[in-house]
Design a protein around this motif. Structure first.
Motif, PDB file in Angstrom:
ATOM      1  N   ASP A  96       1.038  -1.128  -0.456  1.00 39.75           N
ATOM      2  CA  ASP A  96       0.559   0.270   0.001  1.00 39.75           C
ATOM      3  C   ASP A  96       1.091   1.835  -0.438  1.00 39.75           C
ATOM      4  OD1 ASP A  96      -2.609   1.104   1.787  1.00 39.75           O
ATOM      5  OD2 ASP A  96      -2.522   0.890   0.062  1.00 39.75           O
ATOM      6  N   ARG A  97       2.008   1.875  -0.958  1.00 42.05           N
ATOM      7  CA  ARG A  97       2.277   2.254  -1.362  1.00 42.05           C
ATOM      8  C   ARG A  97       2.954   3.448  -2.822  1.00 42.05           C
ATOM      9  NH1 ARG A  97       7.829  -0.282   1.034  1.00 42.05           N
ATOM     10  NH2 ARG A  97       6.400  -0.923   1.903  1.00 42.05           N
ATOM     11  N   GLU A  98       2.917   4.093  -2.604  1.00 39.61           N
ATOM     12  CA  GLU A  98       2.621   4.905  -3.628  1.00 39.61           C
ATOM     13  C   GLU A  98       3.858   4.265  -5.000  1.00 39.61           C
ATOM     14  OE1 GLU A  98       2.999   9.209  -4.168  1.00 39.61           O
ATOM     15  OE2 GLU A  98       3.931   8.809  -5.866  1.00 39.61           O
ATOM     16  N   GLY A  99       2.725   4.035  -5.862  1.00 36.61           N
ATOM     17  CA  GLY A  99       3.733   3.347  -7.291  1.00 36.61           C
ATOM     18  C   GLY A  99       4.235   2.031  -7.466  1.00 36.61           C
ATOM     19  N   GLN A 100       3.168   1.211  -6.354  1.00 37.53           N
ATOM     20  CA  GLN A 100       4.030  -0.297  -6.549  1.00 37.53           C
ATOM     21  C   GLN A 100       2.725  -0.927  -7.324  1.00 37.53           C
ATOM     22  OE1 GLN A 100       5.923  -2.038  -4.618  1.00 37.53           O
ATOM     23  NE2 GLN A 100       6.760   0.009  -4.381  1.00 37.53           N
TER      24      GLN A 100
ATOM     25  N   ASP B  29      -6.105  15.117  -9.607  1.00 36.33           N
ATOM     26  CA  ASP B  29      -5.081  15.063  -9.456  1.00 36.33           C
ATOM     27  C   ASP B  29      -4.182  15.068  -9.918  1.00 36.33           C
ATOM     28  OD1 ASP B  29      -6.386  11.768  -8.188  1.00 36.33           O
ATOM     29  OD2 ASP B  29      -7.039  13.620  -7.251  1.00 36.33           O
ATOM     30  N   GLN B  30      -2.900  16.096  -8.768  1.00 33.19           N
ATOM     31  CA  GLN B  30      -1.325  15.978  -9.761  1.00 33.19           C
ATOM     32  C   GLN B  30      -0.441  15.471  -9.255  1.00 33.19           C
ATOM     33  OE1 GLN B  30      -0.618  20.013 -10.926  1.00 33.19           O
ATOM     34  NE2 GLN B  30      -3.189  19.560 -10.882  1.00 33.19           N
ATOM     35  N   SER B  31      -1.002  14.656  -8.285  1.00 30.79           N
ATOM     36  CA  SER B  31       0.120  13.173  -8.512  1.00 30.79           C
ATOM     37  C   SER B  31      -0.868  12.013  -8.351  1.00 30.79           C
ATOM     38  CB  SER B  31       0.536  13.116  -6.767  1.00 30.79           C
ATOM     39  OG  SER B  31       0.873  12.243  -5.990  1.00 30.79           O
ATOM     40  N   TYR B  32      -0.593  11.292  -9.508  1.00 30.88           N
ATOM     41  CA  TYR B  32      -1.042   9.968  -9.910  1.00 30.88           C
ATOM     42  C   TYR B  32      -0.109   9.301 -10.344  1.00 30.88           C
ATOM     43  CZ  TYR B  32      -0.820  12.951 -14.647  1.00 30.88           C
ATOM     44  OH  TYR B  32      -0.973  13.645 -15.372  1.00 30.88           O
ATOM     45  N   GLY B  33      -0.480   7.892 -11.153  1.00 35.51           N
ATOM     46  CA  GLY B  33       0.301   7.363 -11.511  1.00 35.51           C
ATOM     47  C   GLY B  33      -0.272   6.192 -12.436  1.00 35.51           C
ATOM     48  N   LEU B  34       0.074   6.204 -13.668  1.00 32.32           N
ATOM     49  CA  LEU B  34       0.578   5.636 -14.673  1.00 32.32           C
ATOM     50  C   LEU B  34       0.608   3.848 -15.188  1.00 32.32           C
ATOM     51  CD1 LEU B  34      -0.170   8.355 -16.965  1.00 32.32           C
ATOM     52  CD2 LEU B  34      -2.276   6.955 -16.214  1.00 32.32           C
ATOM     53  N   TYR B  50       5.299   1.064 -15.072  1.00 29.68           N
ATOM     54  CA  TYR B  50       4.847   2.393 -14.337  1.00 29.68           C
ATOM     55  C   TYR B  50       5.143   3.273 -15.065  1.00 29.68           C
ATOM     56  CZ  TYR B  50       3.810   5.271 -10.082  1.00 29.68           C
ATOM     57  OH  TYR B  50       3.884   6.100  -9.456  1.00 29.68           O
ATOM     58  N   GLN B  51       4.356   4.443 -14.373  1.00 26.24           N
ATOM     59  CA  GLN B  51       4.883   5.598 -14.825  1.00 26.24           C
ATOM     60  C   GLN B  51       4.348   7.125 -14.009  1.00 26.24           C
ATOM     61  OE1 GLN B  51       6.843   7.086 -17.560  1.00 26.24           O
ATOM     62  NE2 GLN B  51       6.936   9.427 -16.185  1.00 26.24           N
ATOM     63  N   GLY B  52       5.215   7.946 -12.610  1.00 26.53           N
ATOM     64  CA  GLY B  52       4.609   8.088 -12.234  1.00 26.53           C
ATOM     65  C   GLY B  52       4.461   9.713 -12.547  1.00 26.53           C
ATOM     66  N   SER B  53       3.476  10.535 -11.881  1.00 23.65           N
ATOM     67  CA  SER B  53       2.821  11.549 -12.860  1.00 23.65           C
ATOM     68  C   SER B  53       4.562  12.834 -12.778  1.00 23.65           C
ATOM     69  CB  SER B  53       2.098  12.489 -12.048  1.00 23.65           C
ATOM     70  OG  SER B  53       2.341  13.083 -10.366  1.00 23.65           O
ATOM     71  N   TYR B  54       5.000  12.629 -11.974  1.00 23.25           N
ATOM     72  CA  TYR B  54       6.575  13.968 -11.089  1.00 23.25           C
ATOM     73  C   TYR B  54       7.582  13.038 -11.470  1.00 23.25           C
ATOM     74  CZ  TYR B  54       2.877  15.853  -8.519  1.00 23.25           C
ATOM     75  OH  TYR B  54       2.309  17.011  -7.605  1.00 23.25           O
ATOM     76  N   ASP B  55       7.643  12.188 -12.288  1.00 26.29           N
ATOM     77  CA  ASP B  55       8.835  11.152 -13.014  1.00 26.29           C
ATOM     78  C   ASP B  55       8.984  12.271 -14.074  1.00 26.29           C
ATOM     79  OD1 ASP B  55       8.092   7.496 -12.415  1.00 26.29           O
ATOM     80  OD2 ASP B  55       8.750   9.456 -11.125  1.00 26.29           O
ATOM     81  N   GLU B  56      10.766  12.781 -14.458  1.00 26.02           N
ATOM     82  CA  GLU B  56      11.138  13.422 -15.539  1.00 26.02           C
ATOM     83  C   GLU B  56      11.624  12.815 -16.924  1.00 26.02           C
ATOM     84  OE1 GLU B  56      13.158  17.254 -12.756  1.00 26.02           O
ATOM     85  OE2 GLU B  56      13.480  16.201 -14.393  1.00 26.02           O
ATOM     86  N   GLN B  57      11.338  11.502 -16.697  1.00 23.30           N
ATOM     87  CA  GLN B  57      12.248  10.621 -17.639  1.00 23.30           C
ATOM     88  C   GLN B  57      10.712   9.772 -17.957  1.00 23.30           C
ATOM     89  OE1 GLN B  57      15.032  10.852 -18.933  1.00 23.30           O
ATOM     90  NE2 GLN B  57      15.856  11.744 -17.627  1.00 23.30           N
ATOM     91  N   ASN B  58      10.402   9.187 -19.091  1.00 23.03           N
ATOM     92  CA  ASN B  58       9.827   7.796 -19.757  1.00 23.03           C
ATOM     93  C   ASN B  58      10.238   6.673 -19.171  1.00 23.03           C
ATOM     94  OD1 ASN B  58       8.181  10.371 -20.702  1.00 23.03           O
ATOM     95  ND2 ASN B  58       8.847   9.766 -23.288  1.00 23.03           N
ATOM     96  N   ALA B  59       8.915   6.163 -18.440  1.00 23.05           N
ATOM     97  CA  ALA B  59       9.530   5.036 -17.946  1.00 23.05           C
ATOM     98  C   ALA B  59       9.530   3.898 -19.024  1.00 23.05           C
ATOM     99  CB  ALA B  59       9.032   4.217 -16.877  1.00 23.05           C
ATOM    100  N   ALA B  93      -4.211   1.704 -16.921  1.00 20.28           N
ATOM    101  CA  ALA B  93      -4.790   1.909 -15.420  1.00 20.28           C
ATOM    102  C   ALA B  93      -4.260   2.967 -15.020  1.00 20.28           C
ATOM    103  CB  ALA B  93      -4.842   0.131 -15.155  1.00 20.28           C
ATOM    104  N   MET B  94      -5.274   3.780 -14.415  1.00 21.61           N
ATOM    105  CA  MET B  94      -4.456   4.618 -13.631  1.00 21.61           C
ATOM    106  C   MET B  94      -4.871   4.802 -12.070  1.00 21.61           C
ATOM    107  SD  MET B  94      -5.322   9.194 -14.271  1.00 21.61           S
ATOM    108  CE  MET B  94      -7.017   8.782 -14.295  1.00 21.61           C
ATOM    109  N   ARG B  95      -4.001   4.692 -11.065  1.00 23.50           N
ATOM    110  CA  ARG B  95      -3.631   4.788  -9.645  1.00 23.50           C
ATOM    111  C   ARG B  95      -4.692   6.243  -9.626  1.00 23.50           C
ATOM    112  NH1 ARG B  95       0.797   7.463  -6.785  1.00 23.50           N
ATOM    113  NH2 ARG B  95      -0.203   8.935  -7.749  1.00 23.50           N
ATOM    114  N   GLU B  96      -5.488   5.759  -8.681  1.00 25.00           N
ATOM    115  CA  GLU B  96      -6.882   7.115  -7.777  1.00 25.00           C
ATOM    116  C   GLU B  96      -5.933   6.892  -6.573  1.00 25.00           C
ATOM    117  OE1 GLU B  96     -11.164   6.164  -9.472  1.00 25.00           O
ATOM    118  OE2 GLU B  96     -11.601   5.401  -7.194  1.00 25.00           O
ATOM    119  N   PHE B  97      -7.035   7.895  -6.202  1.00 23.43           N
ATOM    120  CA  PHE B  97      -6.917   8.391  -3.605  1.00 23.43           C
ATOM    121  C   PHE B  97      -8.087   8.529  -3.470  1.00 23.43           C
ATOM    122  CE2 PHE B  97      -2.762   9.605  -3.374  1.00 23.43           C
ATOM    123  CZ  PHE B  97      -1.727   9.936  -4.271  1.00 23.43           C
ATOM    124  N   TYR B  98      -9.408   8.266  -4.158  1.00 25.65           N
ATOM    125  CA  TYR B  98     -10.424   7.498  -3.807  1.00 25.65           C
ATOM    126  C   TYR B  98     -10.706   6.737  -2.395  1.00 25.65           C
ATOM    127  CZ  TYR B  98     -15.601   6.876  -3.025  1.00 25.65           C
ATOM    128  OH  TYR B  98     -16.546   6.174  -2.171  1.00 25.65           O
TER     129      TYR B  98
END
Lengths: 113, 117
Positions: A96-100, B29-34, B50-59, B93-98
């Motif tokens: 349960d951690r970001e990016g996992q 959201d400003q912070s998300y993951g794909l 995986y790609q994080g929204s704040y990652d500067e480089q393409n995964a 898929a996108m990570r959701e904070f809900y």
């Protein structure tokens, strides 16, 4: 090898019958999830659990129930209230951690007799 | 509401060629993951990249790379040197904070890729 085990692989249900799908993981993951997949569609979240003895409804929880008595186990019961239960069910777990990423089992195909 | 759109129901590619699978997303959201997953005909879901929204480089991950264009809200998967074993369904898929579940995912409807010899 660590992983997620779903059983059975195929399951048949009679009308009005409850059935339980098993999901066990030995990855020491905190979070576990149940998804439903219908033909030609993406996954929809049924229930998820971030910690033992706690779980939350997903987008399509009606007609389903879950329990999380142990960290390793997250069984899903498809009740008779679920009017269209024929689908492919996937269980997943993650830290349960970001990016996992979520790691998935091989799925259970449920059909109505 | 957060949403993932995959507009290509199916695609063909010749073996050894590269292919791009499209994915656009909608989130406030400003912070998300794909994430991208592969689903072979056997049914299991295999995590690819995986790609994080704040990652500067393409995964990148082996033959897989993610073409992340934040301003356009797109996260296309590029598979280089396609192999017959790449034939499968691919989900974005996108990570959701809900609800505070930091890894709760919403999925697109998928793209079926067929690699031809």
């Amino acid at each position: 090898d660590g992983g997620i085990t779903q059983s059975p692989k195929y399951l048949f249900r009679k009308e009005g019958q409850n059935v339980t799908l098993s999901c066990e993981q030995n990855l020491n993951h905190d979070a576990m999830y149940w998804y439903r997949q219908d033909p030609g569609q993406g996954l929809r979240l049924i229930y998820y659990s971030q910690i033992v003895n706690d779980f939350q409804k997903g987008d399509i929880a009606e007609g389903y129930s879950v329990s999380r008595e142990k960290k390793e186990s997250f069984p899903l019961t498809v009740t008779s209230a679920q009017k269209n239960p024929t689908a492919f069910y996937l269980c997943a777990s993650s830290r349960d951690r970001e990016g996992q990423p979520q790691h998935f089992g091989d799925g259970t195909r449920l059909s109505i007799l | 509401a957060q949403k993932i759109t995959q507009t290509q129901p199916g695609m063909f590619v010749q073996e050894k060629e590269a292919v791009t699978l499209d994915c656009t997303y909608d989130t406030s959201d400003q912070s998300y993951g794909l994430f991208w997953y592969k689903q072979p005909s056997s049914g299991e879901m295999i995590f690819l990249i995986y790609q994080g929204s704040y990652d500067e480089q393409n995964a990148t991950e082996g033959r897989y790379s993610l073409n992340f264009q934040k301003a356009r809200k797109s996260a296309n998967l590029v598979i280089s040197a396609s192999q017959l074993g790449d034939s499968a369904m691919y989900f974005c898929a996108m990570r959701e904070f809900y609800g505070g579940a930091t890894n709760k995912l919403i999925f697109g409807t998928g793209t079926l890729l067929a690699v031809q010899p």
